[in-house]
Design an enzyme around this catalytic site. Structure first.
Site, PDB file in Angstrom:
ATOM      1  N   ASP A   6      -0.534  -5.308   4.827  1.00 17.92           N
ATOM      2  CA  ASP A   6      -0.806  -6.442   4.206  1.00 17.92           C
ATOM      3  C   ASP A   6      -2.266  -7.079   4.031  1.00 17.92           C
ATOM      4  OD1 ASP A   6       1.894  -7.315   4.146  1.00 17.92           O
ATOM      5  OD2 ASP A   6       1.887  -8.314   5.907  1.00 17.92           O
ATOM      6  N   ARG A  14       9.969   0.006   9.441  1.00 11.14           N
ATOM      7  CA  ARG A  14       9.304   0.372   8.702  1.00 11.14           C
ATOM      8  C   ARG A  14       7.996   1.197   9.480  1.00 11.14           C
ATOM      9  NH1 ARG A  14       7.685  -5.468   7.709  1.00 11.14           N
ATOM     10  NH2 ARG A  14       9.577  -5.427   8.138  1.00 11.14           N
ATOM     11  N   ARG A  33       6.656   5.215   3.753  1.00  6.71           N
ATOM     12  CA  ARG A  33       7.293   3.910   3.479  1.00  6.71           C
ATOM     13  C   ARG A  33       8.205   4.084   2.374  1.00  6.71           C
ATOM     14  NH1 ARG A  33       5.980  -2.358   4.408  1.00  6.71           N
ATOM     15  NH2 ARG A  33       8.070  -3.052   3.938  1.00  6.71           N
ATOM     16  N   ASP A  84       3.343  -1.036   7.594  1.00  5.64           N
ATOM     17  CA  ASP A  84       3.234  -2.148   6.694  1.00  5.64           C
ATOM     18  C   ASP A  84       1.701  -2.486   6.678  1.00  5.64           C
ATOM     19  OD1 ASP A  84       4.213  -4.389   4.991  1.00  5.64           O
ATOM     20  OD2 ASP A  84       4.096  -5.613   6.768  1.00  5.64           O
TER      21      ASP A  84
END
Length: 156
Positions: free
Chosen positions: A100, A95, A83, A98
């Site tokens: 989170d 992407r 990324r 990711d």
């Protein structure tokens, strides 16, 4: 102190499932013991247009790292997988990975670099559905509803 941390992972480029597997392995190696993991969930891009669909999972780890260290670990892991840039100001794009941080125990964190609970998690089916699979009774510390309830509210 050992924290239970819930993460959402997504990929919509390359071998998406492989990207997620690599991210889980790296997070477990760097951050802590994997205690739970959802199945793969397939979804359309959220917040932007793309012909590339997403694959998402949620995982739970037992971690000793503090929240800012965890954030650094997630960003380092994203970079290692390929990324190049993070989304900023609500501008999203395709992407490879990711990651989170959704929840850390019942902590509420409002820092410039990190907000926990994740500020958009209750609006995203691709987060709530896999999270409900692994932790349906987990309570959101701000909304004071469990993940199963939040998922039901989103889908109704």
């Amino acid at each position: 102190m050992i924290h239970t941390v819930y993460f959402s992972l997504g990929s919509n480029l390359g071998n998406r499932e492989e990207n997620l597997e690599k991210a889980v392995q790296l997070l477990e190696k760097r951050a802590g013991k994997l205690i739970s993991r959802s199945a793969f969930y397939y979804s359309e891009p959220w917040g932007f247009e793309s012909e590339n669909g997403f694959v998402n999972i949620c995982i739970a780890l037992e971690c000793e790292a503090d929240p800012m260290e965890l954030l650094d670990i997630t960003q380092e892991t994203e970079k290692e997988i390929g990324r190049m840039k993070k989304s900023a100001d609500g501008v999203y794009s395709d992407r490879l990975i990711d990651i989170d941080i959704l929840l850390i125990d019942d902590l509420i964190i409002r820092e410039e670099r990190l907000t926990v609970p994740h500020p958009l998690m209750e609006k995203r089916a691709f987060v709530l559905e896999p999270l409900a699979e692994i932790a349906p009774n987990l309570q959101h510390p701000v909304l004071l509803k469990n993940i199963a309830e939040l998922t039901k509210l989103l889908t109704n």
